[in-house]
Design a protein around this motif. Structure first.
Motif, PDB file in Angstrom:
ATOM      1  N   ALA A  14       0.828  -1.202   0.000  1.00 29.21           N
ATOM      2  CA  ALA A  14       0.000   0.000   0.000  1.00 29.21           C
ATOM      3  C   ALA A  14       0.867   1.259   0.000  1.00 29.21           C
ATOM      4  O   ALA A  14       1.892   1.314   0.674  1.00 29.21           O
ATOM      5  N   THR A  15       0.448   2.243  -0.759  1.00 31.66           N
ATOM      6  CA  THR A  15       1.164   3.512  -0.792  1.00 31.66           C
ATOM      7  C   THR A  15       0.837   4.321   0.461  1.00 31.66           C
ATOM      8  O   THR A  15      -0.112   4.018   1.190  1.00 31.66           O
ATOM      9  N   LEU A  28      -8.476   0.874  10.873  1.00 31.65           N
ATOM     10  CA  LEU A  28      -7.180   0.663  11.508  1.00 31.65           C
ATOM     11  C   LEU A  28      -7.064  -0.761  12.026  1.00 31.65           C
ATOM     12  O   LEU A  28      -8.078  -1.406  12.331  1.00 31.65           O
ATOM     13  N   PRO A  29      -5.847  -1.282  12.127  1.00 34.34           N
ATOM     14  CA  PRO A  29      -5.678  -2.634  12.687  1.00 34.34           C
ATOM     15  C   PRO A  29      -6.043  -2.624  14.162  1.00 34.34           C
ATOM     16  O   PRO A  29      -5.658  -1.726  14.911  1.00 34.34           O
ATOM     17  N   PHE A  30      -6.809  -3.638  14.565  1.00 37.67           N
ATOM     18  CA  PHE A  30      -7.241  -3.708  15.967  1.00 37.67           C
ATOM     19  C   PHE A  30      -7.286  -5.169  16.398  1.00 37.67           C
ATOM     20  O   PHE A  30      -7.933  -5.999  15.768  1.00 37.67           O
ATOM     21  N   SER A  31      -6.576  -5.466  17.464  1.00 35.98           N
ATOM     22  CA  SER A  31      -6.570  -6.817  18.021  1.00 35.98           C
ATOM     23  C   SER A  31      -7.618  -6.919  19.118  1.00 35.98           C
ATOM     24  O   SER A  31      -7.580  -6.169  20.102  1.00 35.98           O
ATOM     25  N   ASP A 210      -1.802 -12.111  18.298  1.00 33.23           N
ATOM     26  CA  ASP A 210      -2.926 -11.550  17.550  1.00 33.23           C
ATOM     27  C   ASP A 210      -2.665 -10.099  17.163  1.00 33.23           C
ATOM     28  O   ASP A 210      -3.098  -9.641  16.103  1.00 33.23           O
ATOM     29  N   LEU A 211      -1.929  -9.361  18.002  1.00 26.87           N
ATOM     30  CA  LEU A 211      -1.596  -7.972  17.691  1.00 26.87           C
ATOM     31  C   LEU A 211      -0.742  -7.904  16.424  1.00 26.87           C
ATOM     32  O   LEU A 211      -1.024  -7.111  15.513  1.00 26.87           O
ATOM     33  N   PHE A 212       0.290  -8.742  16.372  1.00 24.08           N
ATOM     34  CA  PHE A 212       1.138  -8.753  15.175  1.00 24.08           C
ATOM     35  C   PHE A 212       0.361  -9.261  13.964  1.00 24.08           C
ATOM     36  O   PHE A 212       0.522  -8.750  12.848  1.00 24.08           O
ATOM     37  N   TRP A 213      -0.478 -10.273  14.179  1.00 26.95           N
ATOM     38  CA  TRP A 213      -1.253 -10.832  13.069  1.00 26.95           C
ATOM     39  C   TRP A 213      -2.238  -9.803  12.516  1.00 26.95           C
ATOM     40  O   TRP A 213      -2.391  -9.672  11.295  1.00 26.95           O
ATOM     41  N   SER A 214      -2.919  -9.072  13.398  1.00 32.95           N
ATOM     42  CA  SER A 214      -3.899  -8.090  12.942  1.00 32.95           C
ATOM     43  C   SER A 214      -3.246  -6.995  12.117  1.00 32.95           C
ATOM     44  O   SER A 214      -3.793  -6.541  11.105  1.00 32.95           O
ATOM     45  N   ARG A 215      -2.069  -6.566  12.528  1.00 40.65           N
ATOM     46  CA  ARG A 215      -1.374  -5.519  11.770  1.00 40.65           C
ATOM     47  C   ARG A 215      -0.857  -6.059  10.432  1.00 40.65           C
ATOM     48  O   ARG A 215      -0.884  -5.347   9.421  1.00 40.65           O
ATOM     49  N   ARG A 219      -2.161  -4.813   6.646  1.00 45.54           N
ATOM     50  CA  ARG A 219      -1.283  -4.468   5.529  1.00 45.54           C
ATOM     51  C   ARG A 219      -1.620  -5.283   4.286  1.00 45.54           C
ATOM     52  O   ARG A 219      -1.608  -4.774   3.161  1.00 45.54           O
ATOM     53  N   VAL A 220      -1.912  -6.570   4.503  1.00 42.26           N
ATOM     54  CA  VAL A 220      -2.255  -7.445   3.369  1.00 42.26           C
ATOM     55  C   VAL A 220      -3.548  -6.959   2.714  1.00 42.26           C
ATOM     56  O   VAL A 220      -3.658  -6.903   1.483  1.00 42.26           O
ATOM     57  N   ASP A 221      -4.546  -6.602   3.529  1.00 42.20           N
ATOM     58  CA  ASP A 221      -5.823  -6.140   2.991  1.00 42.20           C
ATOM     59  C   ASP A 221      -5.681  -4.822   2.223  1.00 42.20           C
ATOM     60  O   ASP A 221      -6.495  -4.530   1.345  1.00 42.20           O
TER      61      ASP A 221
END
Length: 356
Positions: A14-15, A28-31, A210-215, A219-221
């Protein structure tokens, strides 16, 4: 298939603009596991620092209240309300501490993950939020199944660790039952603390993962296709074709202004066909000769043509023309190193009687 193919085509990170737009929209990413961990940590804090004293005070109050039940007046509705309020406030003192810790833990867990911001788009009513189809897909879709698997895994893992850690709890409880109530309450508190420590540690590991996974998933999404990156670049920087056209128009306008200034020139210095510099010098106005136009090849020939049509002297000085072309700018005074050479040309004009 179409959705899978679309995801496979999103190979670009993502730019900055896409990330910024996502943040502004509140995406935003949220665990979800971090607030759960914070809640267990709050309960553990209460159990260690407040539970025993609060329980002793509450049990002491209730025992006194029940032992002297005949000492409380219950003749009117006001008497009953007074007793109710007294009991309610005593219980609220204990429950209030727990609730405050839980609220503080929940807010802290959210704030530490992302800076709070007001996003109007998040509170706008949307049909998809009340759609049965959308709700069904959220619950029984891929993400819903993943969340269910995570919850089940948490229960199994935490339960397994808890059973292993509490294998001697029954013996300790039986032994504590033959002691006095104060010591028994300490045994219960110690067992509760140990249980909460085990569960909190397990939940902490899950929350960090889960925090690292959510972030990472966020990014992937946000990934983009190569075409999306190109389109965004065009949107931000402008279409290269349009920009080139605008630059060309700007050059044309500058050239036209320059050519319109040639008739006001005093002289033109040329390298027969390759370079031409038109200079203006008015003794009462200019501190030094001013460059009104310069060009090479076709533009140089056009400058010479305009100068000839307006009877402006043209001096063929190849070395001087070539040197000046590289160092002078339109609408600026000539550099001092050319003063002597240009002054000689101006004197020649004076001698002919065609004074500037």
């Amino acid at each position: 298939m179409a959705e899978g193919a679309d995801k496979e085509s999103k190979t670009e990170e993502a730019t900055e603009k896409k990330i910024r737009d996502s943040v502004e929209k509140g995406q935003l990413p949220f665990s979800k596991e971090v607030p759960v961990f914070a809640s267990f940590l709050a309960i553990l804090t209460f159990t260690i620092f407040f539970a025993q004293d609060s329980a002793v005070r509450l049990s002491s109050f209730l025992s006194t209240f029940l032992e002297r039940a005949d000492g409380w007046a219950l003749e009117t509705r006001s008497d009953a309300m007074a007793i109710y309020q007294l009991v309610f406030f005593e219980i609220a003192k204990v429950v209030g501490v727990v609730m405050l810790l839980l609220v503080a833990a929940g807010i802290s867990a959210s704030v530490l993950q992302n800076t709070p911001r007001f996003v109007l788009d998040r509170i706008k009513p949307k049909v998809s939020r009340i759609s049965l189809k959308e709700g069904w897909s959220r619950i029984f879709g891929v993400k819903g199944m993943v969340e269910f698997a995570k919850s089940l895994g948490k229960i199994l893992v935490a339960g397994g660790f808890l059973i292993f850690a509490m294998r001697e709890a029954e013996t300790r409880l039986l032994a504590g039952m033959i002691t006095n109530p104060v010591e028994f309450s300490t045994v219960i508190r110690d067992i509760a603390v140990e249980s909460l420590v085990v569960v909190t540690l397990v939940v902490a590991v899950i929350a960090v993962a889960d925090l690292f996974w959510s972030r990472h998933q966020w990014r992937v999404d946000l990934r983009m296709t190569k075409q999306e990156v190109k389109d965004e670049h065009k949107q931000v920087e402008g279409d290269p074709i349009v920009k080139a056209r605008l630059r060309s128009l700007a050059r044309d306008r500058a050239r036209q202004r320059m050519m319109s200034a040639v008739p006001q020139a005093t002289l033109v210095i040329a390298n027969p066909t390759h370079f031409a510099i038109a200079l203006r010098y008015r003794r009462d106005e200019d501190a030094a000769p001013v460059v009104v136009a310069k060009g090479q090849d076709l533009i140089a020939l056009k400058i010479r043509e305009i100068a000839t049509n307006h009877n402006i002297p043209v001096f063929e000085e190849p070395l001087l023309a070539r040197s000046m072309y590289k160092q002078v700018s339109v609408d600026s005074l000539i550099p001092s190193q050319f003063y002597k050479a240009v002054a000689e040309l101006i004197r020649r004009i004076y001698r002919t009687g065609d004074k500037p």
